[in-house]
Design a protein around this motif. Structure first.
Motif, PDB file in Angstrom:
ATOM      1  N   ALA B   5      90.815   4.822  98.145  1.00  0.00           N
ATOM      2  CA  ALA B   5      91.281   5.652  97.029  1.00  0.00           C
ATOM      3  C   ALA B   5      90.204   6.683  96.691  1.00  0.00           C
ATOM      4  O   ALA B   5      90.480   7.869  96.533  1.00  0.00           O
ATOM      5  CB  ALA B   5      91.575   4.771  95.811  1.00  0.00           C
ATOM      6  N   LYS B  30      92.268   0.982  97.125  1.00  0.00           N
ATOM      7  CA  LYS B  30      93.512   1.216  96.401  1.00  0.00           C
ATOM      8  C   LYS B  30      93.877  -0.026  95.572  1.00  0.00           C
ATOM      9  O   LYS B  30      93.613  -1.154  95.998  1.00  0.00           O
ATOM     10  CB  LYS B  30      94.596   1.450  97.467  1.00  0.00           C
ATOM     11  CG  LYS B  30      95.710   2.353  97.074  1.00  0.00           C
ATOM     12  CD  LYS B  30      96.657   2.507  98.254  1.00  0.00           C
ATOM     13  CE  LYS B  30      98.059   2.659  97.706  1.00  0.00           C
ATOM     14  NZ  LYS B  30      99.083   2.230  98.601  1.00  0.00           N
ATOM     15  N   PHE B  65      91.902   9.554  98.534  1.00  0.00           N
ATOM     16  CA  PHE B  65      92.900   9.168  99.550  1.00  0.00           C
ATOM     17  C   PHE B  65      92.710  10.002 100.830  1.00  0.00           C
ATOM     18  O   PHE B  65      93.664  10.537 101.397  1.00  0.00           O
ATOM     19  CB  PHE B  65      94.321   9.321  99.004  1.00  0.00           C
ATOM     20  CG  PHE B  65      94.638   8.340  97.907  1.00  0.00           C
ATOM     21  CD1 PHE B  65      94.703   6.983  98.169  1.00  0.00           C
ATOM     22  CD2 PHE B  65      94.851   8.769  96.602  1.00  0.00           C
ATOM     23  CE1 PHE B  65      94.980   6.071  97.155  1.00  0.00           C
ATOM     24  CE2 PHE B  65      95.122   7.866  95.591  1.00  0.00           C
ATOM     25  CZ  PHE B  65      95.182   6.512  95.870  1.00  0.00           C
ATOM     26  N   ARG B  74      97.099  18.548  95.650  1.00  0.00           N
ATOM     27  CA  ARG B  74      97.736  17.305  96.099  1.00  0.00           C
ATOM     28  C   ARG B  74      96.830  16.102  95.810  1.00  0.00           C
ATOM     29  O   ARG B  74      97.293  15.063  95.342  1.00  0.00           O
ATOM     30  CB  ARG B  74      98.022  17.414  97.593  1.00  0.00           C
ATOM     31  CG  ARG B  74      99.029  16.394  98.086  1.00  0.00           C
ATOM     32  CD  ARG B  74      99.418  16.662  99.488  1.00  0.00           C
ATOM     33  NE  ARG B  74      98.242  16.864 100.341  1.00  0.00           N
ATOM     34  CZ  ARG B  74      98.308  17.365 101.569  1.00  0.00           C
ATOM     35  NH1 ARG B  74      99.463  17.725 102.068  1.00  0.00           N
ATOM     36  NH2 ARG B  74      97.218  17.511 102.304  1.00  0.00           N
ATOM     37  N   ARG B  77      96.419  15.593  91.891  1.00  0.00           N
ATOM     38  CA  ARG B  77      97.605  15.039  91.216  1.00  0.00           C
ATOM     39  C   ARG B  77      97.568  13.505  91.158  1.00  0.00           C
ATOM     40  O   ARG B  77      98.292  12.887  90.406  1.00  0.00           O
ATOM     41  CB  ARG B  77      98.875  15.500  91.941  1.00  0.00           C
ATOM     42  CG  ARG B  77      99.524  16.713  91.285  1.00  0.00           C
ATOM     43  CD  ARG B  77     100.895  16.957  91.864  1.00  0.00           C
ATOM     44  NE  ARG B  77     100.831  17.553  93.186  1.00  0.00           N
ATOM     45  CZ  ARG B  77     100.680  18.862  93.409  1.00  0.00           C
ATOM     46  NH1 ARG B  77     100.571  19.693  92.413  1.00  0.00           N
ATOM     47  NH2 ARG B  77     100.648  19.347  94.637  1.00  0.00           N
ATOM     48  N   ASN B  78      96.720  12.918  92.000  1.00  0.00           N
ATOM     49  CA  ASN B  78      96.611  11.451  92.019  1.00  0.00           C
ATOM     50  C   ASN B  78      95.696  10.903  90.932  1.00  0.00           C
ATOM     51  O   ASN B  78      95.531   9.696  90.816  1.00  0.00           O
ATOM     52  CB  ASN B  78      96.055  10.994  93.374  1.00  0.00           C
ATOM     53  CG  ASN B  78      97.063  11.163  94.482  1.00  0.00           C
ATOM     54  OD1 ASN B  78      98.210  10.758  94.343  1.00  0.00           O
ATOM     55  ND2 ASN B  78      96.650  11.783  95.573  1.00  0.00           N
ATOM     56  N   TYR B 105     101.649  14.808  84.967  1.00  0.00           N
ATOM     57  CA  TYR B 105     101.581  13.578  85.766  1.00  0.00           C
ATOM     58  C   TYR B 105     102.980  13.190  86.262  1.00  0.00           C
ATOM     59  O   TYR B 105     103.888  12.965  85.463  1.00  0.00           O
ATOM     60  CB  TYR B 105     100.952  12.443  84.952  1.00  0.00           C
ATOM     61  CG  TYR B 105      99.558  12.790  84.497  1.00  0.00           C
ATOM     62  CD1 TYR B 105      98.543  13.007  85.431  1.00  0.00           C
ATOM     63  CD2 TYR B 105      99.255  12.960  83.152  1.00  0.00           C
ATOM     64  CE1 TYR B 105      97.263  13.363  85.034  1.00  0.00           C
ATOM     65  CE2 TYR B 105      97.975  13.319  82.739  1.00  0.00           C
ATOM     66  CZ  TYR B 105      96.982  13.519  83.688  1.00  0.00           C
ATOM     67  OH  TYR B 105      95.727  13.888  83.286  1.00  0.00           O
ATOM     68  N   ALA B 149      98.894   7.341  86.931  1.00  0.00           N
ATOM     69  CA  ALA B 149      98.286   8.046  88.063  1.00  0.00           C
ATOM     70  C   ALA B 149      97.724   7.020  89.040  1.00  0.00           C
ATOM     71  O   ALA B 149      97.158   6.006  88.613  1.00  0.00           O
ATOM     72  CB  ALA B 149      97.178   8.958  87.566  1.00  0.00           C
ATOM     73  N   PRO B 150      97.849   7.257  90.351  1.00  0.00           N
ATOM     74  CA  PRO B 150      97.334   6.293  91.328  1.00  0.00           C
ATOM     75  C   PRO B 150      95.851   5.975  91.146  1.00  0.00           C
ATOM     76  O   PRO B 150      95.396   4.890  91.479  1.00  0.00           O
ATOM     77  CB  PRO B 150      97.590   6.979  92.669  1.00  0.00           C
ATOM     78  CG  PRO B 150      98.758   7.873  92.405  1.00  0.00           C
ATOM     79  CD  PRO B 150      98.596   8.351  90.986  1.00  0.00           C
ATOM     80  N   ARG B 182      97.467   0.056  90.611  1.00  0.00           N
ATOM     81  CA  ARG B 182      96.830   1.349  90.912  1.00  0.00           C
ATOM     82  C   ARG B 182      95.321   1.147  90.831  1.00  0.00           C
ATOM     83  O   ARG B 182      94.859   0.093  90.375  1.00  0.00           O
ATOM     84  CB  ARG B 182      97.292   2.419  89.935  1.00  0.00           C
ATOM     85  CG  ARG B 182      97.213   1.983  88.483  1.00  0.00           C
ATOM     86  CD  ARG B 182      97.869   2.996  87.583  1.00  0.00           C
ATOM     87  NE  ARG B 182      98.305   2.395  86.346  1.00  0.00           N
ATOM     88  CZ  ARG B 182      98.268   3.008  85.177  1.00  0.00           C
ATOM     89  NH1 ARG B 182      97.838   4.249  85.101  1.00  0.00           N
ATOM     90  NH2 ARG B 182      98.681   2.411  84.087  1.00  0.00           N
TER      91      ARG B 182
END
Lengths: 235, 299
Positions: B5, B30, B65, B74, B77-78, B105, B149-150, B182
């Motif tokens: 992650a 993760k 990630f 991209r 956004r996690n 989110y 959020a991840p 998460r």
């Protein structure tokens, strides 16, 4: 695109309060001005009525550009937006804010014009940069361009301040002042500005003004872009 | 190859002559809860700002990630990061702040946000400027939890929050984590309160990773041993000692080392009292002045 929409939504929510307060004051001043004019007319004073100023709109745009940049850049970075998207969204915000401000300003001017005409006053605009402008569209457009230029200029100042700090900004100011001591520089600068203003005179002057404003907007963003792209959150 | 992650490779950061971070290497998996612990000025917030691409490292690279987060929508956004100083717009109401957050989110859970608003009894109409310190923390916590959020980061999220508010946060955090796993990074000083939540612990000290590993493994290596001086000394020979105190013929030591079952039995036979060191106390031993290098501990 959704990120830009979110960005604009943030600006809307952030600016709403100051926007409403500003226009409430502007409309209140306008209404008070009408009442004062009626009072003095009833007392027998006959003179030209001078009314609201575009300067206030331009100042609001400028302050808004400066304050919003410094407030929203760290906020947006924290929300995970890229600096590139931030700059793009901020440029759209500059344009939309200037446009909305100028449309409301025009509406206010029309309202005042109607009121004073109905009441039988001699009426003139105070601080209208281009007194030759007659049409509503031209008036709105010129107000938009002037506000946009002020907004983007102060956004540029804010971006320098954010990236380099107050001392650097003072340094630039001092350098400009020092340059003015070099013989011929002041005359050249004022001569250039005069030629710009003169080329905007006349019936189609607003077309030149549009081109200059667009060029100024792009020039400012060409400087803002690398500054913002390398800006970091403050400790 | 495993995609982490968060991956930090050789991160260094300086502010003038001050070294905020020095050659940080970290991998965060993760769907795990991490505790990022460290004293004031240890470099926690700087590290988190670099992970979220809000600050640039002087050296090294970060991956979210598997992708660099710098100017990468991209990857960004996690991430949701909630900071101690809020980072909300001052003239925006609580409703407005949640409205903005919901549009940023992708996994935003509106129902959870509404539920937490009720549980925290937060006035939705108040602007951020008019919220008390504790209420500001509550708003941050709501955004962090509802973002789903991840990678959700809480950087000292509960300044000014009372014990009941903090307990509510822990309860909802663990409940939501069980339903929606998460990666959660919790940077905090209140180590005892969160020690049961943490799966992995990272201790930063003076800009360096002093200790990292599974929370239980770390706790299982930290012991107090009390007893007569000569017997204690016999059993701690060769062990890493964090602290040593003597009271006449009695000695109490804190050790950070593996102890086998046989060794424990031998200590018990020698009438030594063995007890675990709470994570917070271990943290104090490790960061409380005497510099213990990472290599000394993580072996």
């Amino acid at each position: 695109m959704n990120r830009i929409k979110s960005h604009l939504k943030m600006h809307y929510l952030n600016s709403k309060k100051s926007f409403v307060i500003f226009w409430s004051i502007m409309f209140a001043i306008s209404a008070l001005g009408i009442l004062i004019s009626i009072y003095f007319k009833s007392r027998g004073y006959e003179s030209v009525i001078i009314t609201n100023s575009i300067v206030a709109v331009v100042i609001f745009g400028a302050v808004s550009g400066m304050v919003c940049y410094n407030e929203t850049l760290p906020y947006m970075l924290n929300m995970g937006i890229t600096r590139k998207d931030f700059i793009f969204g901020f440029a759209i915000y500059n344009i939309l804010l200037s446009l909305i401000m100028s449309v409301i300003y025009t509406l206010l001017s029309i309202w005042e014009w109607l009121m004073y005409k109905l009441l039988g006053f001699n009426y003139e605009h105070f601080g209208q940069f281009f007194s030759g402008v007659k049409g509503i569209f031209e008036m709105t457009w010129i107000c938009f361009l002037v506000t946009l230029c002020a907004t983007v200029l102060f956004t540029l100042i804010a971006s320098i301040y954010y990236k380099k700090g107050m001392m650097f900004l003072f340094g630039i100011g001092a350098l400009i002042m020092l340059l003015m001591f070099i013989p011929g520089v002041t005359q050249a600068v004022f001569g250039f500005l005069e030629s710009l203003v003169l080329s905007c005179a006349g019936g189609k002057g607003y077309i030149m003004m549009t081109l200059y404003s667009l060029a100024f907007f792009l020039l400012c963003y060409l400087i803002i872009y690398p500054l913002a792209r390398t800006s970091q959150i403050k400790r | 190859m495993m995609t982490y992650a968060v991956e930090c490779k050789n991160i260094s950061k300086h502010f003038g002559k001050t070294t905020a971070l020095s050659h940080i290497n970290l991998n965060m998996e993760k769907d795990k809860i991490y505790g990022l612990l460290g004293r004031n000025g240890a470099g926690k917030s700087t590290l988190l700002n670099i992970v979220t691409a809000q600050t640039f490292p002087d050296d090294g690279e970060v991956k979210i990630f598997g992708e660099s987060p710098y100017e990468n929508g991209r990857a960004l956004r996690n991430i949701c990061i909630v900071k101690e100083n809020g980072m909300f717009l001052k003239d925006v109401s609580v409703t407005g702040a949640l409205d903005i957050a919901s549009s940023f989110y992708n996994n935003w859970d509106k129902k959870l946000a509404e539920r937490l608003l009720i549980e925290f009894q937060l006035d939705k109409r108040k602007t951020y400027r008019n919220l008390s310190l504790g209420m500001k923390s509550q708003l941050g916590i709501i955004v962090g939890l509802a973002s789903r959020a991840p990678i959700t980061i809480f950087d000292e999220p509960y300044i000014g929050l009372d014990a009941a508010g903090r307990q509510l946060f822990y309860d909802v955090l663990i409940e939501d984590y069980m339903e929606n796993p998460r990666t959660i990074i919790l940077s905090t000083h209140l180590i005892d309160e969160v020690s049961n939540l943490l799966e992995d612990v990272i201790i930063l000290n003076k800009g360096e990773v002093m200790l990292e590993g599974n929370s239980e493994d770390i706790k299982n290596k930290a012991f107090y041993i009390r007893g007569t001086k000569d017997r204690v000394e016999k059993h701690i020979s060769g062990k890493k000692v964090l602290s040593k105190e003597e009271f006449g013929n009695t000695m109490a030591v804190a050790i950070f080392d593996s102890i086998s079952d046989n060794e424990i039995r031998a200590m018990e036979l020698d009438d030594l009292a063995i007890s675990s060191i709470p994570l917070q106390q271990l943290f104090i031993f490790l960061t409380g002045g005497k510099m213990i290098k990472r290599g000394d501990i993580n072996e």
